[in-house]
Design an enzyme around this catalytic site. Structure first.
Site, mmCIF file in Angstrom:
data_model
loop_
_atom_site.group_PDB
_atom_site.id
_atom_site.type_symbol
_atom_site.label_atom_id
_atom_site.label_comp_id
_atom_site.label_asym_id
_atom_site.label_seq_id
_atom_site.Cartn_x
_atom_site.Cartn_y
_atom_site.Cartn_z
ATOM 1 N N SER A 1 -13.732 4.388 -9.334
ATOM 2 C CA SER A 1 -13.393 5.291 -10.453
ATOM 3 C C SER A 1 -12.478 4.595 -11.452
ATOM 4 C CB SER A 1 -12.784 6.596 -9.948
ATOM 5 O OG SER A 1 -11.656 6.349 -9.153
ATOM 6 N N GLU B 1 0.837 -1.211 0.000
ATOM 7 C CA GLU B 1 0.000 0.000 0.000
ATOM 8 C C GLU B 1 0.866 1.254 0.000
ATOM 9 O OE1 GLU B 1 -3.014 -0.146 -1.204
ATOM 10 O OE2 GLU B 1 -3.612 -1.459 0.429
ATOM 11 N N HIS B 2 0.483 2.188 -0.842
ATOM 12 C CA HIS B 2 1.239 3.437 -1.023
ATOM 13 C C HIS B 2 2.667 3.139 -1.497
ATOM 14 C CE1 HIS B 2 -1.813 6.285 0.297
ATOM 15 N NE2 HIS B 2 -2.182 5.366 1.163
ATOM 16 N N THR B 3 2.782 2.076 -2.247
ATOM 17 C CA THR B 3 4.076 1.753 -2.857
ATOM 18 C C THR B 3 4.096 2.117 -4.332
ATOM 19 O OG1 THR B 3 3.295 -0.473 -3.318
ATOM 20 C CG2 THR B 3 4.557 -0.176 -1.284
ATOM 21 N N SER C 1 -26.045 7.747 -16.081
ATOM 22 C CA SER C 1 -25.711 6.689 -15.118
ATOM 23 C C SER C 1 -26.963 6.306 -14.337
ATOM 24 C CB SER C 1 -24.613 7.193 -14.176
ATOM 25 O OG SER C 1 -24.983 7.031 -12.839
ATOM 26 N N GLY D 1 -13.159 2.883 -1.367
ATOM 27 C CA GLY D 1 -11.747 2.525 -1.459
ATOM 28 C C GLY D 1 -11.534 1.273 -2.289
ATOM 29 N N SER E 1 -11.832 1.244 -5.714
ATOM 30 C CA SER E 1 -11.520 1.655 -7.089
ATOM 31 C C SER E 1 -12.731 1.738 -8.000
ATOM 32 C CB SER E 1 -10.510 0.709 -7.734
ATOM 33 O OG SER E 1 -9.286 0.825 -7.124
ATOM 34 N N ASP F 1 -4.629 0.888 -9.202
ATOM 35 C CA ASP F 1 -6.041 0.545 -9.403
ATOM 36 C C ASP F 1 -6.339 0.216 -10.861
ATOM 37 O OD1 ASP F 1 -5.949 1.477 -6.821
ATOM 38 O OD2 ASP F 1 -6.911 3.387 -7.292
HETATM 39 C C1 GLA Z 1 -5.266 4.582 -3.970
HETATM 40 C C2 GLA Z 1 -4.557 5.043 -5.232
HETATM 41 C C3 GLA Z 1 -3.518 4.012 -5.678
HETATM 42 C C4 GLA Z 1 -2.589 3.628 -4.536
HETATM 43 C C5 GLA Z 1 -3.388 3.297 -3.281
HETATM 44 C C6 GLA Z 1 -2.508 3.077 -2.090
HETATM 45 O O1 GLA Z 1 -6.008 3.435 -4.230
HETATM 46 O O2 GLA Z 1 -5.496 5.206 -6.271
HETATM 47 O O3 GLA Z 1 -2.797 4.521 -6.770
HETATM 48 O O4 GLA Z 1 -1.654 4.646 -4.288
HETATM 49 O O5 GLA Z 1 -4.315 4.328 -2.960
HETATM 50 O O6 GLA Z 1 -1.739 1.938 -2.249
#
Ligand code: GLA
Length: 430
Positions: free
Chosen positions: A153, A53-55, A87, A149, A151, A207
């Protein structure tokens, strides 16, 4: 307290629509709004990230799976440059855009709300040299929970990308039986561009890659430095396990400042340490590099140290989990315990060093572990959104009930749950 007694409410699961149902709903909406049949229905999944995560924006590794929850987009090519969008969430209004007039966020051509993800992909594909594209009419029906959270989008972007790929004859996505991974990586890059520039969310590529490049029954090892994606065995069912998603219903927004602030801190830390990306740091000399960073003289040096420590240790944990899942042994016994411990350690690092969890995420993770989960962690960007728990298949109900009870005790609104079966990437349905 808003809720009377712990455990008195049954867990609510957000179901994934069967492909035929999703296609039928999007088609019906299309026919009603545009009085014509679509050329087809394309879909793309949301995702959860197992670890890493956040990598992504630090050039590290992530390990997502695609969810069975998808955005379904019925779409018909037009002969002009107009885009019309509807939509199922806003079914009474059709938005009309002009591909020659739209532009990035903050410019006169700025596109509002979810339209930025759809029209933005057309705009980005053209900027990436794949145009000019035809205009189109499109109707969206998505069962990816919004703002959870997961994804939603990126699912919308990826569904748009595979649809536009096909109706414009770009030939990048390949077929469901034989997906073209290099072509899909190009589509994913345009989706990221749409998200960054049109929607103004400074996200990495996790994502979009998950939605376009994942595979059913597997996790995806995504090397965000090289762009290489490889399948990792993740047969939950065969191991008698399930991955429970806990949507905290605490809403997050990637357009607000926190995500961008984390990313900017990582970029500054990398500059101070003289590397291009934090993934370039070696785990072996991490302590030494952190000591350099602590002594850099910046007023927020201690914070930069914590952010950097999270990123470098998280990349190690991700490598460890990938190696573990690839070792050929069943996911049981000490292997399962080790996988769970890596997930737990990831959450702790995100809570303490990256400071991107929230009370609802921490409570979900704690309650799931206390109820017997093998491991649990937040997933995605954080600051709300969802957590995942690796549980025995026959313990899903008990763990979900324990989380509901913990939320009731804390006075949080009830969470929602999803069953995260590793599912297929974006493609065409009908
Ligand atoms: C969100 C962002 C991704 C990623 C995660 C954390 O989902 O869209 O690009 O940075 O946070 O891992």
């Amino acid at each position: 307290m808003q809720h009377s007694g712990p455990g008195d409410a049954a867990p609510v699961f957000s179901p994934a629509l069967a492909p035929a149902q999703g296609a039928a709903a999007a088609t019906a909406l299309f026919c009603e709004a545009f009085d014509a049949e679509p050329d087809g229905v394309w879909y793309a999944p949301g995702r959860v990230n197992l670890i890493g995560e956040h990598t992504d924006y630090n050039g590290g590794t992530a390990l997502p799976i695609a969810l069975p929850h998808r955005a379904h987009l019925a779409l018909r090519r037009r002969d002009d440059r107009t885009v019309r969008l509807v939509s199922s969430q806003t079914r009474d209004s059709v938005d009309v855009l002009d591909l020659d007039a739209i532009g990035p966020k903050g410019t006169p051509g700025e596109v509002r709300h979810w339209n930025a993800y759809v029209a933005g992909v057309a705009w980005a594909l053209e900027r990436d040299g794949l145009g000019p594209l035809a205009g189109f009419d499109a109707a969206l029906h998505s069962c990816v929970p919004l703002g959870g959270g997961l994804s939603s989008s990126a699912a919308l972007e990826a569904a748009t990308a595979v649809a536009l790929d096909e109706v414009n004859g770009l030939g990048l996505a390949g077929t469901a039986a034989e997906p073209d991974d290099a072509g899909r990586a190009r589509l994913a890059a345009s989706c990221v561009r749409a998200e960054n520039e049109m929607a103004g969310a400074p996200t990495g590529g996790l994502d979009q890659a998950a939605s376009l490049r994942a595979a059913a029954g597997s996790a995806l090892e995504l090397d965000c430095r090289t762009g290489r994606a490889r399948r990792v065995p993740f047969d939950l069912e065969g191991a008698g396990l399930a991955l429970l998603v806990i949507d905290t219903r605490a809403r997050h927004s990637l357009v607000d400042g926190q995500y961008g602030a984390r990313r900017a801190a990582c970029e500054r830390a990398a500059r101070i340490l003289g590397v291009e990306l934090l993934a370039d740091l070696e785990a072996a000399d991490l302590e030494e590099r952190l000591a350099d960073l602590a002594a850099c003289g910046e007023p927020d040096a201690a914070e930069l140290v914590r952010r950097t420590r999270h990123v470098v240790t998280e990349i190690e944990r991700t490598r460890d989990l990938v190696a573990l899942l690839r070792d050929g042994r069943p996911l049981a016994g000490d292997k399962l315990a080790r996988a769970g411990a890596l997930m737990d350690a990831s959450h702790e690092s995100l809570r303490v060093d990256y400071e991107c969890t929230c009370p609802e995420l921490d409570a979900a993770v704690e309650a799931a572990r206390a109820a017997g989960a093998h491991g649990a962690r937040m997933t995605g960007g954080g600051f709300g959104g969802s957590a995942i728990a690796l549980v025995d298949a026959d313990a899903v109900g008990a763990v979900a009930r324990a989380v509901v009870a913990a939320y009731a005790r804390e006075g949080f609104a009830p969470p929602a749950f999803l069953d995260a079966v590793p599912s297929a990437p974006a493609g065409r349905l009908a």
